[in-house]
Write a protein that holds these residues in place. Sequence first.
Motif, PDB file in Angstrom:
ATOM      1  N   ALA A   1       0.846  -1.191   0.000  1.00 53.66           N
ATOM      2  CA  ALA A   1       0.000   0.000   0.000  1.00 53.66           C
ATOM      3  C   ALA A   1       0.882   1.242   0.000  1.00 53.66           C
ATOM      4  O   ALA A   1       2.093   1.162   0.215  1.00 53.66           O
ATOM      5  N   SER A   2       0.262   2.367  -0.256  1.00 53.07           N
ATOM      6  CA  SER A   2       0.953   3.650  -0.133  1.00 53.07           C
ATOM      7  C   SER A   2      -0.013   4.633   0.485  1.00 53.07           C
ATOM      8  O   SER A   2      -1.234   4.472   0.395  1.00 53.07           O
ATOM      9  N   GLY A   3       0.542   5.634   1.172  1.00 56.65           N
ATOM     10  CA  GLY A   3      -0.321   6.595   1.837  1.00 56.65           C
ATOM     11  C   GLY A   3       0.463   7.704   2.501  1.00 56.65           C
ATOM     12  O   GLY A   3       1.646   7.905   2.222  1.00 56.65           O
ATOM     13  N   THR A   4      -0.204   8.386   3.422  1.00 58.89           N
ATOM     14  CA  THR A   4       0.374   9.524   4.135  1.00 58.89           C
ATOM     15  C   THR A   4       0.268   9.285   5.633  1.00 58.89           C
ATOM     16  O   THR A   4      -0.799   8.910   6.137  1.00 58.89           O
ATOM     17  N   ILE A   5       1.376   9.536   6.348  1.00 59.80           N
ATOM     18  CA  ILE A   5       1.391   9.375   7.803  1.00 59.80           C
ATOM     19  C   ILE A   5       0.530  10.473   8.428  1.00 59.80           C
ATOM     20  O   ILE A   5       0.752  11.658   8.191  1.00 59.80           O
ATOM     21  N   LYS A   6      -0.442  10.070   9.236  1.00 62.73           N
ATOM     22  CA  LYS A   6      -1.340  11.009   9.903  1.00 62.73           C
ATOM     23  C   LYS A   6      -1.015  11.172  11.381  1.00 62.73           C
ATOM     24  O   LYS A   6      -1.252  12.236  11.953  1.00 62.73           O
ATOM     25  N   ALA A   7      -0.517  10.117  12.023  1.00 56.49           N
ATOM     26  CA  ALA A   7      -0.173  10.179  13.446  1.00 56.49           C
ATOM     27  C   ALA A   7       0.823   9.072  13.781  1.00 56.49           C
ATOM     28  O   ALA A   7       0.833   8.026  13.126  1.00 56.49           O
ATOM     29  N   ILE A   8       1.642   9.356  14.804  1.00 60.64           N
ATOM     30  CA  ILE A   8       2.614   8.370  15.289  1.00 60.64           C
ATOM     31  C   ILE A   8       2.468   8.306  16.801  1.00 60.64           C
ATOM     32  O   ILE A   8       2.508   9.331  17.482  1.00 60.64           O
ATOM     33  N   ASP A   9       2.297   7.097  17.331  1.00 62.35           N
ATOM     34  CA  ASP A   9       2.186   6.896  18.776  1.00 62.35           C
ATOM     35  C   ASP A   9       3.278   5.910  19.176  1.00 62.35           C
ATOM     36  O   ASP A   9       3.076   4.700  19.170  1.00 62.35           O
TER      37      ASP A   9
ATOM     38  N   PRO B   1      -5.886  -3.620  -3.246  1.00 62.67           N
ATOM     39  CA  PRO B   1      -6.573  -4.647  -4.032  1.00 62.67           C
ATOM     40  C   PRO B   1      -6.424  -6.072  -3.482  1.00 62.67           C
ATOM     41  O   PRO B   1      -7.362  -6.852  -3.542  1.00 62.67           O
ATOM     42  N   ALA B   2      -5.266  -6.396  -2.909  1.00 63.48           N
ATOM     43  CA  ALA B   2      -5.042  -7.755  -2.395  1.00 63.48           C
ATOM     44  C   ALA B   2      -6.040  -8.133  -1.306  1.00 63.48           C
ATOM     45  O   ALA B   2      -6.340  -9.310  -1.112  1.00 63.48           O
ATOM     46  N   LEU B   3      -6.556  -7.130  -0.594  1.00 62.34           N
ATOM     47  CA  LEU B   3      -7.524  -7.377   0.479  1.00 62.34           C
ATOM     48  C   LEU B   3      -8.918  -6.870   0.129  1.00 62.34           C
ATOM     49  O   LEU B   3      -9.828  -6.937   0.952  1.00 62.34           O
ATOM     50  N   GLN B   4      -9.053  -6.327  -1.059  1.00 60.10           N
ATOM     51  CA  GLN B   4     -10.312  -5.730  -1.520  1.00 60.10           C
ATOM     52  C   GLN B   4     -10.760  -4.617  -0.572  1.00 60.10           C
ATOM     53  O   GLN B   4     -11.940  -4.480  -0.253  1.00 60.10           O
ATOM     54  N   TRP B   5      -9.784  -3.814  -0.123  1.00 58.90           N
ATOM     55  CA  TRP B   5     -10.057  -2.691   0.768  1.00 58.90           C
ATOM     56  C   TRP B   5     -10.145  -1.407  -0.036  1.00 58.90           C
ATOM     57  O   TRP B   5      -9.329  -1.177  -0.938  1.00 58.90           O
ATOM     58  N   PRO B   6     -11.060  -0.523   0.304  1.00 63.24           N
ATOM     59  CA  PRO B   6     -11.098   0.812  -0.295  1.00 63.24           C
ATOM     60  C   PRO B   6     -10.060   1.695   0.412  1.00 63.24           C
ATOM     61  O   PRO B   6      -9.503   1.292   1.436  1.00 63.24           O
ATOM     62  N   PRO B   7      -9.813   2.895  -0.105  1.00 60.53           N
ATOM     63  CA  PRO B   7      -8.934   3.826   0.627  1.00 60.53           C
ATOM     64  C   PRO B   7      -9.522   4.097   2.010  1.00 60.53           C
ATOM     65  O   PRO B   7     -10.738   4.175   2.172  1.00 60.53           O
ATOM     66  N   MET B   8      -8.655   4.211   3.008  1.00 55.95           N
ATOM     67  CA  MET B   8      -9.113   4.500   4.374  1.00 55.95           C
ATOM     68  C   MET B   8      -7.940   4.978   5.218  1.00 55.95           C
ATOM     69  O   MET B   8      -6.793   4.918   4.792  1.00 55.95           O
TER      70      MET B   8
END
Length: 120
Positions: free
Chosen positions: A51-59, A73-80
Amino acid sequence: MKLTLIALTSSLIALSFVAQAEEMPGMKMDAMTMDAKPIEQPSATALVADASGTIKAIDSSRQKVTIAHGAVPALQWPPMTMGFRATEAQLAALKVGDKVNFKFQQEGAASTIVSIDVAK
Protein backbone atom coordinates in the motif's frame (compact mmCIF):
# COMPACT_ATOMS: atom_id res chain seq x y z
CA MET A 1 -47.80 -36.55 25.17
CA LYS A 2 -48.06 -32.94 23.93
CA LEU A 3 -45.44 -31.80 26.46
CA THR A 4 -43.03 -34.54 25.31
CA LEU A 5 -43.56 -33.57 21.66
CA ILE A 6 -42.91 -29.88 22.44
CA ALA A 7 -39.73 -30.74 24.38
CA LEU A 8 -38.51 -32.99 21.55
CA THR A 9 -39.23 -30.33 18.92
CA SER A 10 -37.41 -27.67 20.98
CA SER A 11 -34.39 -29.94 21.35
CA LEU A 12 -34.24 -30.62 17.61
CA ILE A 13 -34.44 -26.92 16.79
CA ALA A 14 -31.63 -26.15 19.27
CA LEU A 15 -29.46 -28.91 17.78
CA SER A 16 -30.12 -27.54 14.30
CA PHE A 17 -28.82 -24.09 15.34
CA VAL A 18 -25.71 -25.63 16.92
CA ALA A 19 -25.00 -27.67 13.77
CA GLN A 20 -25.40 -24.60 11.55
CA ALA A 21 -23.06 -22.51 13.74
CA GLU A 22 -20.44 -25.27 13.67
CA GLU A 23 -20.53 -25.27 9.87
CA MET A 24 -20.01 -21.50 9.55
CA PRO A 25 -16.54 -20.74 8.13
CA GLY A 26 -14.31 -18.85 10.54
CA MET A 27 -16.46 -19.68 13.56
CA LYS A 28 -16.25 -22.23 16.34
CA MET A 29 -18.51 -22.98 19.26
CA ASP A 30 -17.34 -22.55 22.84
CA ALA A 31 -18.32 -25.81 24.56
CA MET A 32 -19.30 -24.18 27.86
CA THR A 33 -21.24 -21.12 26.71
CA MET A 34 -22.26 -22.10 23.17
CA ASP A 35 -21.08 -18.63 22.02
CA ALA A 36 -19.68 -18.33 18.51
CA LYS A 37 -16.04 -17.19 18.63
CA PRO A 38 -13.68 -16.28 15.77
CA ILE A 39 -11.06 -18.92 15.03
CA GLU A 40 -7.49 -17.73 15.50
CA GLN A 41 -5.63 -18.07 12.22
CA PRO A 42 -2.00 -19.26 12.37
CA SER A 43 0.69 -16.80 11.24
CA ALA A 44 1.50 -18.95 8.22
CA THR A 45 -1.81 -17.88 6.70
CA ALA A 46 -1.31 -14.14 7.28
CA LEU A 47 -1.47 -12.12 4.09
CA VAL A 48 1.19 -9.54 3.19
CA ALA A 49 -0.14 -6.64 1.11
CA ASP A 50 1.37 -3.50 -0.49
CA ALA A 51 0.00 0.00 0.00
CA SER A 52 0.95 3.65 -0.13
CA GLY A 53 -0.32 6.60 1.84
CA THR A 54 0.37 9.52 4.14
CA ILE A 55 1.39 9.38 7.80
CA LYS A 56 -1.34 11.01 9.90
CA ALA A 57 -0.17 10.18 13.45
CA ILE A 58 2.61 8.37 15.29
CA ASP A 59 2.19 6.90 18.78
CA SER A 60 5.60 5.61 19.87
CA SER A 61 4.35 4.55 23.31
CA ARG A 62 1.84 2.15 21.71
CA GLN A 63 4.08 1.35 18.70
CA LYS A 64 1.33 2.45 16.28
CA VAL A 65 1.34 4.56 13.14
CA THR A 66 -1.84 5.91 11.57
CA ILE A 67 -1.77 6.01 7.77
CA ALA A 68 -4.31 7.36 5.27
CA HIS A 69 -3.74 4.81 2.51
CA GLY A 70 -5.09 4.16 -0.95
CA ALA A 71 -7.01 1.08 -2.05
CA VAL A 72 -5.47 -2.31 -1.21
CA PRO A 73 -6.57 -4.65 -4.03
CA ALA A 74 -5.04 -7.75 -2.40
CA LEU A 75 -7.52 -7.38 0.48
CA GLN A 76 -10.31 -5.73 -1.52
CA TRP A 77 -10.06 -2.69 0.77
CA PRO A 78 -11.10 0.81 -0.29
CA PRO A 79 -8.93 3.83 0.63
CA MET A 80 -9.11 4.50 4.37
CA THR A 81 -7.23 5.81 7.40
CA MET A 82 -6.19 3.20 9.95
CA GLY A 83 -3.61 2.26 12.56
CA PHE A 84 -0.79 -0.23 12.01
CA ARG A 85 1.58 -1.85 14.49
CA ALA A 86 5.20 -0.88 13.85
CA THR A 87 8.61 -1.36 15.45
CA GLU A 88 10.47 1.44 17.23
CA ALA A 89 13.02 1.51 14.40
CA GLN A 90 10.27 1.88 11.77
CA LEU A 91 8.59 4.68 13.72
CA ALA A 92 11.88 6.53 14.28
CA ALA A 93 12.30 6.94 10.50
CA LEU A 94 8.85 8.53 10.05
CA LYS A 95 7.19 11.89 10.67
CA VAL A 96 3.62 13.12 10.29
CA GLY A 97 2.97 14.17 6.69
CA ASP A 98 5.46 11.73 5.11
CA LYS A 99 4.25 10.00 1.95
CA VAL A 100 5.12 6.31 2.31
CA ASN A 101 5.11 3.02 0.44
CA PHE A 102 4.75 0.03 2.74
CA LYS A 103 4.09 -3.68 3.07
CA PHE A 104 1.97 -4.94 5.92
CA GLN A 105 0.87 -8.27 7.29
CA GLN A 106 -2.85 -8.70 7.88
CA GLU A 107 -3.75 -11.34 10.44
CA GLY A 108 -7.29 -11.27 11.77
CA ALA A 109 -7.99 -7.69 12.81
CA ALA A 110 -4.28 -6.88 13.36
CA SER A 111 -2.25 -5.03 10.74
CA THR A 112 1.52 -4.97 11.21
CA ILE A 113 4.05 -3.06 9.08
CA VAL A 114 6.58 -5.43 7.50
CA SER A 115 8.54 -2.70 5.67
CA ILE A 116 8.01 1.00 5.12
CA ASP A 117 9.86 3.59 3.04
CA VAL A 118 9.37 7.33 2.72
CA ALA A 119 8.47 8.09 -0.93
CA LYS A 120 10.84 10.40 -2.79
